[in-house]
Design a protein around this motif. Sequence first.
Motif, PDB file in Angstrom:
ATOM      1  N   THR A 169      11.186 -22.083  12.809  1.00 13.00           N
ATOM      2  CA  THR A 169      12.564 -22.358  13.203  1.00 13.00           C
ATOM      3  C   THR A 169      13.479 -21.714  12.175  1.00 13.00           C
ATOM      4  O   THR A 169      13.806 -22.298  11.155  1.00 13.00           O
ATOM      5  CB  THR A 169      12.835 -23.869  13.268  1.00 13.00           C
ATOM      6  N   ASP A 226      14.116 -23.257  24.525  1.00  5.70           N
ATOM      7  CA  ASP A 226      15.307 -22.423  24.630  1.00  5.70           C
ATOM      8  C   ASP A 226      16.075 -22.616  25.931  1.00  5.70           C
ATOM      9  O   ASP A 226      16.964 -21.839  26.251  1.00  5.70           O
ATOM     10  CB  ASP A 226      14.923 -20.944  24.493  1.00  5.70           C
ATOM     11  N   ARG A 233      19.728 -25.378  18.509  1.00  5.39           N
ATOM     12  CA  ARG A 233      19.071 -24.349  19.324  1.00  5.39           C
ATOM     13  C   ARG A 233      20.108 -23.530  20.089  1.00  5.39           C
ATOM     14  O   ARG A 233      21.170 -24.030  20.410  1.00  5.39           O
ATOM     15  CB  ARG A 233      18.110 -25.006  20.322  1.00  5.39           C
ATOM     16  N   ALA A 256      10.224 -22.479  18.372  1.00  6.98           N
ATOM     17  CA  ALA A 256      11.435 -21.667  18.496  1.00  6.98           C
ATOM     18  C   ALA A 256      11.192 -20.392  19.280  1.00  6.98           C
ATOM     19  O   ALA A 256      10.106 -19.822  19.255  1.00  6.98           O
ATOM     20  CB  ALA A 256      11.974 -21.309  17.113  1.00  6.98           C
TER      21      ALA A 256
END
Length: 339
Positions: free
Chosen positions: A30, A82, A155, A320
């Motif tokens: 991340t 995402d 995010r 991520a």
Amino acid sequence: MAYCPSLISLQCSMVLICVSIFSSTIFASTDPPLTLDYYRSTCPTVFEIVKKEMECQVLSDPRNAAFIVRLHFHDCFVQGCDGSILLDDTISLQGEKKALANVNSLQGYGIIDRIKNKLESECPGIVSCADILTIAARDAVILVGGPDWDVPVGRKDSTTASYDLASENLPSANEDLLSIISKFLYQGLSVTDMVALAGAHTIGMARCENFRARIYGDFEATSGTNPLSESYLSNLKSICPATGSGDNNITAMDYVTPNLFDNSFYHVLLRGEGLLNSDQEMYSSIFGIETKKLVQRYAEDPVAFFNQFSDSMVKMGNIANSDSFVTGEVRKNCRFVNT
């Protein structure tokens, strides 16, 4: 010396798993890091808004909790967490919603839309759809009796989706244990994470199409011939005929407490009554030495299950999409990239 084909297969699988562990570091990082206070100055009411909307949704139908948790899982296993699962198909973009693993199993998109609309009114252009889904999944679990945990945020929403990865990365109901383990390890998630996260099935429902092979296959072999298991199996067969119609008929994966997030799911596995082959394999597979111990532990100790589930959800939520940090955005509408 004679060689056992199953042993050779196991060795090959473990080699693939080791390769996957190395590859998974790409997806598990991340960078830049997520933080708990990312929206402190830009949208301080974000957690309150998500919580209130989830309270309304779960109160109206407890199944909405499972829908949101499943959405979050399916999002994170494809390109990282995402928001790509939320994208609709367009002329220029093929989304993930119609992939085989998703098309008949995912619901709850409208819930995320409603939360997004409220947040756009409160603090427009600030909170990503990926963060909304991650926060909502935590609140969903709490609202049906599950554990709490802090949700790191920050995010970005992806401007792409992957139909192919949705088919490749997500475990299927009839998959064998080693294959499922490899898919979790590829995401940077351990065997312990896998068994704990499977506990979310304590509030999940499954379609006949996904458990037909199990109930007409080895269900009796794992559950035995006791009257209660026989009655349960008979009921499952009435819901899911061996042939013909009924593919979309549903039943709970934890028939004891289907609307309560607890450790009952693991007791179901101990009795050999797991609805999905992929679940029962964690306890019954000859390769499930470690997973069997974990199933037994979480069945015996609900606190241990809750603690590990919380840790594993944070870990999964940190998978991520590195590209999204560079080219990502905060979508105005979770179903479409910004124009």
